[in-house]
Enzyme design. Sequence first.
Site, PDB file in Angstrom:
ATOM      1  N   GLY A   1     -19.981 -29.004  16.708  1.00 12.68           N
ATOM      2  CA  GLY A   1     -19.395 -29.985  17.616  1.00 12.68           C
ATOM      3  C   GLY A   1     -17.883 -30.011  17.488  1.00 12.68           C
ATOM      4  O   GLY A   1     -17.331 -29.576  16.482  1.00 12.68           O
TER       5      GLY A   1
ATOM      6  N   GLY B   1     -14.402 -24.585  12.472  1.00  9.25           N
ATOM      7  CA  GLY B   1     -15.060 -24.413  11.180  1.00  9.25           C
ATOM      8  C   GLY B   1     -14.558 -25.220  10.008  1.00  9.25           C
ATOM      9  O   GLY B   1     -14.901 -24.919   8.866  1.00  9.25           O
TER      10      GLY B   1
ATOM     11  N   SER C   1     -14.033 -22.800  18.504  1.00 12.98           N
ATOM     12  CA  SER C   1     -14.495 -21.640  19.273  1.00 12.98           C
ATOM     13  C   SER C   1     -14.908 -22.037  20.690  1.00 12.98           C
ATOM     14  O   SER C   1     -14.983 -21.197  21.576  1.00 12.98           O
ATOM     15  CB  SER C   1     -15.657 -20.959  18.558  1.00 12.98           C
ATOM     16  N   GLU C   2     -15.177 -23.345  20.908  1.00 11.11           N
ATOM     17  CA  GLU C   2     -15.549 -23.820  22.244  1.00 11.11           C
ATOM     18  C   GLU C   2     -14.337 -24.277  23.062  1.00 11.11           C
ATOM     19  O   GLU C   2     -14.475 -25.113  23.955  1.00 11.11           O
ATOM     20  CB  GLU C   2     -16.567 -24.955  22.151  1.00 11.11           C
TER      21      GLU C   2
ATOM     22  N   HIS D   1     -17.929 -32.776  22.333  1.00 19.32           N
ATOM     23  CA  HIS D   1     -19.035 -31.805  22.379  1.00 19.32           C
ATOM     24  C   HIS D   1     -19.809 -31.913  21.068  1.00 19.32           C
ATOM     25  O   HIS D   1     -19.206 -31.812  20.000  1.00 19.32           O
ATOM     26  CB  HIS D   1     -18.484 -30.393  22.574  1.00 19.32           C
TER      27      HIS D   1
ATOM     28  N   HIS E   1     -23.825 -31.414  18.825  1.00 21.45           N
ATOM     29  CA  HIS E   1     -25.149 -30.799  18.706  1.00 21.45           C
ATOM     30  C   HIS E   1     -26.130 -31.875  18.241  1.00 21.45           C
ATOM     31  O   HIS E   1     -26.959 -31.623  17.367  1.00 21.45           O
ATOM     32  CB  HIS E   1     -25.133 -29.660  17.689  1.00 21.45           C
TER      33      HIS E   1
ATOM     34  N   HIS F   1     -28.514 -25.809  22.847  1.00 16.49           N
ATOM     35  CA  HIS F   1     -27.204 -25.866  22.180  1.00 16.49           C
ATOM     36  C   HIS F   1     -26.774 -27.310  21.869  1.00 16.49           C
ATOM     37  O   HIS F   1     -26.646 -27.659  20.708  1.00 16.49           O
ATOM     38  CB  HIS F   1     -26.174 -25.157  23.079  1.00 16.49           C
TER      39      HIS F   1
HETATM   40 ZN    ZN Z   1     -21.462 -26.151  20.194  1.00 17.12          ZN
END
Ligand code: ZN
Length: 221
Positions: A28, A44, A74-75, A93, A95, A158
């Site tokens: 997230g 990360g 990464s998103e 965002h 999960h 996802h």
């Molecule tokens: Zn994600």
Amino acid sequence: MLLQTAREEIAQACSRLTSDGLVVGTAGNLSVREGDMLAITPSGLPYQDMRPDLVAVVDYHTGEQVEGPLKPASELDLHLTTLRVTGLNAVVHTHSHAATTVASLQDVAVLPAVHYYISMFGGPDVRVADYAVYGSPELAANVAKALEGRTAALMSNHGSVVAGPALSATYTLALELEWVCDLYLRTRAVGTPKILSDAQIEAVARKIRDTGYGQSAPKEG
Ligand SMILES: [Zn+2]
């Protein structure tokens, strides 16, 4: 430091993500746009280690990093696309369990109006975006399609993405989306969910537009 307030807000929200049940591990991410720049969680980094100076800042138009010692999430594409499609300023965002469960059911293309809260996301349902590998332009494009006329989408196998005017409000909306997903799963587990009609959801949306929802505490003194 560029975007100091936005980076402080992001670092503070990160400290709640795990205890609020929105993420596990480093899954997230959060972002806030200010003008031509975007503050976004770095890729990360464990949330307990987050500090404002570690939050990445990128150019809103190109996605190029302009400040911060760590790479952006990464998103990043997903965040930029969500902001562009919705015209809003903040993205959460996650999960989270219930949203990801609903987004992983074979027979579910949308989260239906099992509760009137669904009206907070721009329409009578929240769509499930087609699956694509994380961080890919395909995933961002699939989410853009699912967001048409909406401010939130579930992401197949996802998680979820929610946009809002500011980070604190968007964070609350992410918790509410998770709650509606959980309610949907519970109703499906014990029976057949009773779904509100488009007209019933539109009436709620109109009422929120006209009168607002909830109250703020007046300033003391
Ligand atoms: Zn994600």
